[in-house]
Design a protein around this motif. Structure first.
Motif, PDB file in Angstrom:
ATOM      1  N   ALA A 237       3.399  12.781   3.894  1.00 45.57           N
ATOM      2  CA  ALA A 237       3.400  14.052   4.890  1.00 45.57           C
ATOM      3  C   ALA A 237       4.091  14.753   6.158  1.00 45.57           C
ATOM      4  O   ALA A 237       4.010  15.645   6.529  1.00 45.57           O
ATOM      5  CB  ALA A 237       1.185  13.323   5.858  1.00 45.57           C
ATOM      6  N   GLU A 238       4.799  13.719   6.319  1.00 41.48           N
ATOM      7  CA  GLU A 238       5.542  14.534   7.358  1.00 41.48           C
ATOM      8  C   GLU A 238       6.861  15.919   7.194  1.00 41.48           C
ATOM      9  O   GLU A 238       6.861  16.478   7.969  1.00 41.48           O
ATOM     10  CB  GLU A 238       7.148  12.956   7.648  1.00 41.48           C
ATOM     11  N   SER A 239       7.210  15.221   5.188  1.00 38.57           N
ATOM     12  CA  SER A 239       7.984  16.432   5.906  1.00 38.57           C
ATOM     13  C   SER A 239       7.228  17.414   5.171  1.00 38.57           C
ATOM     14  O   SER A 239       7.372  18.864   5.259  1.00 38.57           O
ATOM     15  CB  SER A 239       8.550  15.848   4.060  1.00 38.57           C
ATOM     16  N   VAL A 240       5.635  17.833   4.802  1.00 36.07           N
ATOM     17  CA  VAL A 240       4.576  18.661   4.772  1.00 36.07           C
ATOM     18  C   VAL A 240       4.682  19.414   5.859  1.00 36.07           C
ATOM     19  O   VAL A 240       4.237  20.857   6.436  1.00 36.07           O
ATOM     20  CB  VAL A 240       3.722  18.371   3.986  1.00 36.07           C
ATOM     21  N   VAL A 241       4.339  19.004   6.372  1.00 36.93           N
ATOM     22  CA  VAL A 241       4.130  19.230   8.659  1.00 36.93           C
ATOM     23  C   VAL A 241       5.534  20.023   8.341  1.00 36.93           C
ATOM     24  O   VAL A 241       5.379  21.659   9.531  1.00 36.93           O
ATOM     25  CB  VAL A 241       3.745  17.649   9.647  1.00 36.93           C
ATOM     26  N   ALA A 242       6.342  19.323   8.572  1.00 38.71           N
ATOM     27  CA  ALA A 242       7.837  20.309   8.744  1.00 38.71           C
ATOM     28  C   ALA A 242       7.711  21.725   8.563  1.00 38.71           C
ATOM     29  O   ALA A 242       8.320  22.630   8.875  1.00 38.71           O
ATOM     30  CB  ALA A 242       9.374  19.188   8.608  1.00 38.71           C
ATOM     31  N   PHE A 243       7.360  21.701   6.884  1.00 38.43           N
ATOM     32  CA  PHE A 243       7.140  23.081   6.034  1.00 38.43           C
ATOM     33  C   PHE A 243       6.583  23.992   6.601  1.00 38.43           C
ATOM     34  O   PHE A 243       7.143  25.078   7.336  1.00 38.43           O
ATOM     35  CB  PHE A 243       6.840  22.941   4.847  1.00 38.43           C
TER      36      PHE A 243
ATOM     37  N   VAL B 262       0.626  -1.299  -0.142  1.00 36.72           N
ATOM     38  CA  VAL B 262      -0.222   0.260   0.217  1.00 36.72           C
ATOM     39  C   VAL B 262       1.023   0.899  -0.059  1.00 36.72           C
ATOM     40  O   VAL B 262       2.150   1.254   0.106  1.00 36.72           O
ATOM     41  CB  VAL B 262      -0.974   0.105   0.750  1.00 36.72           C
ATOM     42  N   ALA B 263       0.154   2.291  -0.565  1.00 35.02           N
ATOM     43  CA  ALA B 263       1.284   3.997  -0.627  1.00 35.02           C
ATOM     44  C   ALA B 263       1.310   4.055   0.658  1.00 35.02           C
ATOM     45  O   ALA B 263       1.917   5.396   1.005  1.00 35.02           O
ATOM     46  CB  ALA B 263       0.083   4.425  -1.410  1.00 35.02           C
ATOM     47  N   ILE B 264       0.215   3.601   2.306  1.00 37.37           N
ATOM     48  CA  ILE B 264       0.376   4.781   3.338  1.00 37.37           C
ATOM     49  C   ILE B 264       1.381   5.214   3.428  1.00 37.37           C
ATOM     50  O   ILE B 264       2.294   5.685   3.918  1.00 37.37           O
ATOM     51  CB  ILE B 264      -0.555   3.804   4.130  1.00 37.37           C
ATOM     52  N   PRO B 265       2.873   3.825   4.261  1.00 35.23           N
ATOM     53  CA  PRO B 265       3.932   4.206   4.274  1.00 35.23           C
ATOM     54  C   PRO B 265       4.712   5.529   3.650  1.00 35.23           C
ATOM     55  O   PRO B 265       5.496   6.580   3.683  1.00 35.23           O
ATOM     56  CB  PRO B 265       4.965   3.020   3.962  1.00 35.23           C
ATOM     57  N   ALA B 266       4.238   5.331   2.360  1.00 37.25           N
ATOM     58  CA  ALA B 266       4.748   6.356   1.022  1.00 37.25           C
ATOM     59  C   ALA B 266       4.811   7.478   1.592  1.00 37.25           C
ATOM     60  O   ALA B 266       5.465   8.502   1.259  1.00 37.25           O
ATOM     61  CB  ALA B 266       5.807   6.021  -0.679  1.00 37.25           C
ATOM     62  N   ALA B 267       2.978   7.547   1.554  1.00 38.81           N
ATOM     63  CA  ALA B 267       2.618   8.665   2.140  1.00 38.81           C
ATOM     64  C   ALA B 267       3.081   9.742   2.942  1.00 38.81           C
ATOM     65  O   ALA B 267       3.041  10.540   3.530  1.00 38.81           O
ATOM     66  CB  ALA B 267       0.841   8.718   1.792  1.00 38.81           C
ATOM     67  N   ALA B 268       2.882   8.430   4.053  1.00 38.12           N
ATOM     68  CA  ALA B 268       3.725   9.379   5.711  1.00 38.12           C
ATOM     69  C   ALA B 268       4.305  10.385   5.236  1.00 38.12           C
ATOM     70  O   ALA B 268       4.822  11.021   6.041  1.00 38.12           O
ATOM     71  CB  ALA B 268       3.833   7.963   6.708  1.00 38.12           C
ATOM     72  N   VAL B 269       6.115   9.352   4.612  1.00 40.54           N
ATOM     73  CA  VAL B 269       7.183  10.073   4.722  1.00 40.54           C
ATOM     74  C   VAL B 269       6.281  11.415   3.905  1.00 40.54           C
ATOM     75  O   VAL B 269       7.461  12.661   4.226  1.00 40.54           O
ATOM     76  CB  VAL B 269       7.516   9.604   3.893  1.00 40.54           C
TER      77      VAL B 269
END
Length: 78
Positions: A40-46, A31-38
């Motif tokens: 999302a984490e980058s977007v949150v950091a920005f 599933v794409a969830i693990p890739a999406a989590a990375v």
């Protein structure tokens, strides 16, 4: 939802014979969830960095640090 499997194989090469061969069809139940989590984490950091600079920003790191330390001092004395 699993990622789609490509049912018509792409052209490939047999490494042993160096002849053209069809690629194997493999079912990918990943599933794409693990890739999406990375992502999302980058977007949150920005976003966190943007809000941090909006609150404490200045023209230099020295000024940003001074603003942050002043804020923390004010919070501690509250």
């Amino acid at each position: 939802k699993p990622l789609s499997t490509l049912m018509s194989p792409l052209h490939s090469v047999d490494i042993a014979t160096k002849d053209e061969a069809p690629a194997a069809i493999e079912r990918s139940d990943v599933v794409a969830i693990p890739a999406a989590a990375v992502i999302a984490e980058s977007v949150v950091a920005f976003v966190v960095a943007e809000v941090f600079l909006e609150k404490f920003g200045g023209d230099s790191l020295v000024e940003i640090r001074r603003n942050l330390e002043g804020y923390l001092e004010q919070v501690r004395s509250f």
